[in-house]
Each structure stands twice: as structure tokens, then as C-alpha cells.
Design an enzyme around this catalytic site. Structure first.
Site, PDB file in Angstrom:
ATOM      1  N   TYR A   1      26.189 -14.392  74.693  1.00  0.00           N
ATOM      2  CA  TYR A   1      27.033 -13.795  75.729  1.00  0.00           C
ATOM      3  C   TYR A   1      26.381 -12.585  76.387  1.00  0.00           C
ATOM      4  CZ  TYR A   1      31.463 -16.349  75.378  1.00  0.00           C
ATOM      5  OH  TYR A   1      32.442 -17.300  75.447  1.00  0.00           O
TER       6      TYR A   1
ATOM      7  N   ASP B 159      30.764  -6.444  67.848  1.00  0.00           N
ATOM      8  CA  ASP B 159      29.516  -6.323  68.610  1.00  0.00           C
ATOM      9  C   ASP B 159      29.057  -4.884  68.782  1.00  0.00           C
ATOM     10  OD1 ASP B 159      29.212  -8.999  68.799  1.00  0.00           O
ATOM     11  OD2 ASP B 159      29.536  -9.166  70.955  1.00  0.00           O
TER      12      ASP B 159
END
Length: 632
Positions: free
Chosen positions: A363, A280
Site C-alpha cells: 500500500y 504501520d
């Protein structure tokens, strides 16, 4: 960098003879001054610019001297691949949506052209088939959004993916697997749908005299702490130049603190799911996904915000308002003692909070740096958002995930973080020790079987730098300055206390294991190099194995009384619960940096007793005081 500096950096690069109009900007960020420049008091103002050339699949790094308004370096990085660039991803998703073959796949699954489809682009996770070698490739998991405000993750569309070359925007293939019915139960969580009825009494955080900190641009001061806050498109929130005023002496603690990487290996081996191993930070860039924070919701109390600016792939300067939240908050009792004469001394603690929140698809990751009155530092990440979902037959047992609704599976996965902690305890001549609590053999040192001592082992060079947790010995690691002694003649130190160890389930020989080798130790130590910033390497998208920390520590550099950096790996192993659906309550992970002989006594003795006029109580006995909150 300011908006003006970012815009000027783009202009300088665009005007350079080596630059092409079609080049995409990967990253424009400040080249942080080296420590020797800061000590000399003459730091330059420079920037680094990374560009991706789609036609030739080449990555270039440029260096700019902003004070001279000049480009002073231009270099091709052989074999490097750009991360997922937003401009390319957006275009790739449009390619998928407009593909007749993809639309036909949707029809075969009972969906029409009028259905609203939520598409995401995911990298192949290092498992690129040979037929796509040399390409930057993504594929497109998808979900159905049944209502305009509905939760699409309640309705995954199984086994249909468009595979697209990010650089040429070619639709390489439509990948199809078994058709499974789209789960139908909604996963609503918005207030306008659920109309939550629970009564919650108002809770107000007030500071009648205003905030207890000052902010001058990026320079922050709170009680005895002094630091600078920064931002970069890749890591997001940065903490620089952390110092503590110890009785009038300003002492250095850390040069740079950051969350350098986050990788999420998923456990489901089904087609289209086994490749989900996202970086990420390195592949997606956390910073550009920073939330614009909302007062009273994300941040509570007397708040100061700092905006963050970055350059998008097309060279436009973007600003995220309220990107960084700064405030202070009560933490309960700091210390207390009731003496035999009835005297009670109690101090309430506060902490200084610097935070940002990032949304990566489903998320949210909320990063919090806490600074305490006793000299402690803590990092905490709060995970929330929506669990990733897959469809499966309703009568099929979920093996690699949790069935959260009929036919709806939340797969098992891990969130593995790596913090980069460049500590400078009273200078850069530091060493690192591993500390265990161990019991001596039964005998003179342990006559009754209940004794234990500290076992202290120095990490002398990078060949010894992979270190592992040991709960049986309450293992910690101490950074010390052997040239600076406390009043007891011991080197001043801070200790790293692990709180959220995570052991990778993926084998080291797996694709993700090879590309994220940093996962396979809990703490690493390196000789500080400002160019060694990312534990999986600078460019992890479709990268090879062994880059980053495994390669750097193979150099075997000395770690004895020198400039050292700690890298701490932590996170959670997430086996989803029913209670994580349709939106996940916050789960926490982090670590502590605690002074250990850095101060000659408790540094919070200067905290005064609390005084407040906003306390109230009920049900107090005859000794209760319903009005006064003075604590002394």
C-alpha cells in the site's frame, strides 16, 4: 534533526559505557522543546535515542543534550519490545530463502529454486503461541514474481510460512497448510507493459511570478499562515507551531499536528491470514518508508522540497531526498455572490499543501495537510497501491474478501488512523465541547416541528473523554479558549468536523481490539502530555492490552480551561472492488478543523479578485468572455 546532529548523537551513544557495539538503533529523534521552554525563549536542543539489545531482549532509552554534547540519561524500559527493525527483517528473510525446508515447500507447490519469490515479514499480531513466548517473532507470507517487472501480488503462494525469531534469527518452524494452486493470471499495471493509449491533453500549472510562499529551512510562510514542518522516523510528516496573522495580530492555533498511528485489521480467518493486524506507525515506522517524490508526477506546480534524514538500525545516517512536498493549488470558488444590481463578486480559493507519501509493502499512503485562506485546516490521506492478496480454489465462493481474478482473493480489511491534534487557540487555556443539532420538543421552541438548536456539552475530564459520532445530530467537537472572547462575547473556537468515520468490526475482546483500544471511540480528549504521543502506547509490537489512550484517560485529569489534545480516529472499511485491481485508484479519508467564532468576520475578505492570462474558453454565448479571467 540535521544529518550532523544525527551522526553526533550516534557517536555520543556509542561512546557511552552502557552501550554495546551490537545494540541496534530503533529511533533517534529530536526531543521537542516543551511549551514552557518555547515561551521562555530558551529551548534546549536535546535528542532521544532508543536502542534494542538483541541478546538480552532489552530496550533502552537515552537522552542527549546536544548543546552540551553529552548523554544525560540512560534508562531500561521494562517489558518493552522493539518494533520490526529493517536490519533484522532483511536478515530474517534471507533465513527463510536459504531454508531447505522452505524451498521444499515451494517445490511441493510447483515452484523451483529458480523461481523469484517475493517475501514479506509480518508480526504475529499479538496472537503469539505459548511456545514462542518471550520472543520477537515474524512469519513470511510469499508471492511468486513471474517476470522481472511483474506484479507478484497476482500470484500468492498459499499456506507456506517460515516462522523466525528476529533476535536470534532462528528458524523456529515451517508452518504449512493446504496447498492451493498459485493463481496464474498476470496483474500488470506498468506503462511499459500496458502501453496506455488514452489521449490526455497537456495540463500545465504555472505561476509566472514564482511560488506564493517562502521557506526558510523548516519555517514556512504562506499568505496569513505561519508554521514549521518536521519529520520523525515513526510518524513521518509533522506540523508544528501553526499561527495565523489576523489583521496584524499573530494568533496561535496549533502546537503540533501528526498522524500518530495507523492499524489495519484484516478480516480473513484462514490460517496465516487471521494474524494480519499491522501497526504501520508503531511496528513498521511510517517515516523511514517515506517516498522520494518526483516533480510532475507526485507534485505539480511550483514546488519546494524538504529532505528528511534518519538513523538506520546500524547507526548510519540516511537521507530521503524530496521527502516533503510544499506547494499551493487552486481549489475552485472561495466565495461568490451576484447582487440584484448585476454586480458579481467572486473569489477563487487557494490552499497551501504540505505532503508526504509512504509505501508499506503493498500500500501507499499519501498524507496531505491543507491550509485554506478562510482559516480552515484539513487533513486528507489518499490510499492507493496494490490490495493484499490470497490464493483460494477458483470454484470456492469468496466470503471474507473479493474474488478479483480466478483463484485470487483480496481480503476485507479496515484502515484505522488516529490523528493527534495538540491545539492551542490563543494560548493553552482551552476547553472542549461536544455540539449536536437537536430539535426541541414540539411547543413554544418548536411550534411547527422544523426548529433545531445547538446542544452543547462540555467534556470536563478524561473520564468523559471517549466521544462518538452521531450523524443524526451532525455532531462536531469545539475547542474553545474561554479566556479569549470574540466580538459577540463568545469564546473563540475551532471545530473538528469528522468526514470519514470508521467503526471497528473487530470485537474489543479480540487480540487487535485489546492492543488497539483507541479504535473504540471517534474522538478522545486528554490533558496534554508531551510524553503521551502514541495512542496504542510507545511500543505496540507484541504488546499487551489497554495501553495508550485507554490507560491515559483512566487518570481522569481535568480538561477545563487547560492544555488539551484531541485524538481523532477515522479511516475506511475496505471491501475491495474489481476496479481496485491490479492497482487501486485513490480513495480518500480525513477530517477538517474549521474556525468557529475564532475570527470576528470572514478572514478571506482580503483575498483579491483573480487575474490570469492563461484562461481560454470555447462555445461561449454572446455574454461569454473567452479572454478575461478577472473576477470582480
Amino acid at each position: 534533526m540535521s544529518r550532523v546532529e544525527l551522526a553526533r548523537a550516534v557517536e555520543i551513544v556509542r561512546a557511552h559505557e552502557e552501550s554495546l557495539p551490537s545494540d541496534l538503533f530503533v529511533n533517534v529523534s529530536l526531543e521537542e522543546p516543551r511549551k514552557e521552554e518555547l515561551v521562555a525563549g530558551v529551548p534546549g536542543r536535546c535528542a532521544r535515542v532508543t536502542l534494542w539489545r538483541q541478546g538480552s531482549r532489552e530496550l533502552f532509552e537515552a537522552r542527549l543534550d546536544l548543546s552540551q554534547d553529552a548523554l544525560v540519561g540512560w534508562e531500561l524500559v521494562p517489558g518493552a519490545s522493539a518494533p520490526m527493525l529493517v536490519a533484522q527483517v532483511d536478515a530474517a528473510l534471507e533465513v527463510a530463502r536459504s531454508s531447505s525446508a522452505f524451498v521444499e515447500g515451494l517445490r511441493e507447490r510447483g515452484l523451483s529454486e529458480s523461481s523469484e519469490i517475493h517475501l514479506e515479514a509480518w508480526p504475529f499480531g499479538g496472537l503469539l503461541p505459548d511456545r514462542f513466548a518471550g520472543r520477537r517473532v515474524v512469519y513470511t507470507p510469499c508471492w511468486e514474481r513471474k517476470t522481472p517487472t511483474g506484479n507478484p501480488y497476482a500470484h500468492p503462494i498459499h499456506g507456506l510460512y517460515a516462522v523466525i525469531d528476529l533476535d536470534t534469527l532462528e528458524l523456529l518452524e515451517i508452518e504449512e497448510h493446504d496447498s492451493i494452486p498459485v493463481p496464474q493470471e498476470p496483474g500488470d499495471y506498468r506503462a511499459d507493459v500496458l502501453e496506455p493509449a488514452r489521449h490526455v491533453a497537456p495540463l500545465e500549472i504555472t505561476q509566472p511570478q514564482g511560488a506564493g510562499f517562502t521557506a526558510e529551512g523548516h519555517l514556512l510562510r504562506w499568505q496569513n499562515w505561519h508554521m514549521r514542518v518536521g519529520f520523525c522516523p515513526r510518524e513521518g510528516l509533522l506540523i508544528h507551531d501553526v499561527r495565523y496573522d489576523d489583521g496584524g495580530t499573530e494568533r496561535t492555533i496549533a502546537h503540533r499536528l501528526s498522524m500518530a498511528e495507523l492499524v489495519i485489521p484484516y478480516a480473513d480467518p484462514s490460517p496465516g491470514s487471521y494474524r494480519k493486524n499491522a501497526f504501520d506507525a508503531g511496528e513498521i515506522f511510517m517515516g523511514i518508508n517515506t517516498n522520494s517524490l518526483t516533480l510532475g508526477c507526485d507534485c505539480l506546480g511550483e514546488i519546494h522540497y524538504i529532505d528528511a534524514s534518519y538513523v538506520d538500525n546500524l547507526g548510519e545516517v540516511r537521507t530521503i531526498g524530496n521527502a516533503i512536498c510544499i506547494h499551493e493549488e487552486d481549489t475552485g470558488i472561495l466565495w461568490k455572490h451576484t447582487d440584484t444590481d448585476g454586480s458579481v463578486e467572486v473569489r477563487r480559493g487557494r490552499r497551501f499543501v504540505v505532503s508526504s507519501i509512504y509505501t508499506i509493502d503493498n500500500y501507499e499512503y499519501a498524507y496531505y495537510w491543507y491550509f485554506y485562506q478562510d482559516g480552515g485546516i484539513e487533513f486528507e490521506v489518499k490510499f492507493t497501491g496494490i490490495v493484499l492478496t490470497l490464493a483460494d480454489h477458483a470454484d470456492q465462493e469468496a466470503i471474507f474478501g473479493t474474488a478479483i481474478q480466478p483463484g485470487l482473493i483480496a481480503p476485507h480489511h479496515q484502515h484505522v488512523f488516529c490523528a493527534r491534534l495538540d491545539l492551542d487557540l490563543d494560548g493553552t487555556h482551552n476547553s472542549v465541547y461536544e455540539v449536536d443539532a437537536v430539535a426541541p420538543e414540539r411547543g413554544p421552541l418548536n411550534p411547527y416541528g422544523g426548529s433545531f438548536v445547538e446542544k452543547v456539552v462540555q467534556v470536563r475530564d478524561e473520564g468523559e473523554s471517549r466521544r462518538y459520532i452521531n450523524p443524526a445530530t451532525a455532531r462536531t467537537w469545539k475547542v474553545v479558549n474561554p479566556q479569549k472572547l470574540n466580538k459577540m462575547g463568545q469564546p473563540v473556537a475551532y471545530k473538528l468536523v469528522p468526514k470519514s468515520p470508521v467503526i471497528p468490526v473487530a470485537e474489543p475482546t479480540s487480540s487487535i481490539g485489546k492492543r488497539a483500544g483507541f479504535m473504540y471511540a471517534d474522538t478522545w480528549v486528554t490533558a496534554t502530555d508531551s510524553d503521551e504521543r502514541y495512542p496504542a502506547g510507545d511500543y505496540p509490537f507484541q504488546s499487551g492490552e489497554g495501553e495508550g489512550l485507554p490507560a491515559w484517560t483512566a487518570q481522569g485529569r481535568s480538561l477545563d480551561s487547560t492544555d488539551v489534545t484531541l485524538w481523532h480516529v477515522f479511516g475506511i472499511t475496505h471491501v475491495p472492488r474489481l476496479e481496485d485491481w491490479p492497482i487501486m485508484p485513490v480513495e480518500r479519508a480525513g477530517f477538517q478543523l474549521t474556525p468557529f467564532g475564532f475570527f470576528d468576520r470572514n478572514p478571506s475578505l482580503d483575498v483579491p479578485p483573480a487575474q490570469t492570462s492563461h484562461c481560454a474558453s470555447s462555445g461561449a454565448g454572446e455574454h461569454g468572455d473567452a479572454h478575461s479571467c478577472a473576477c470582480s
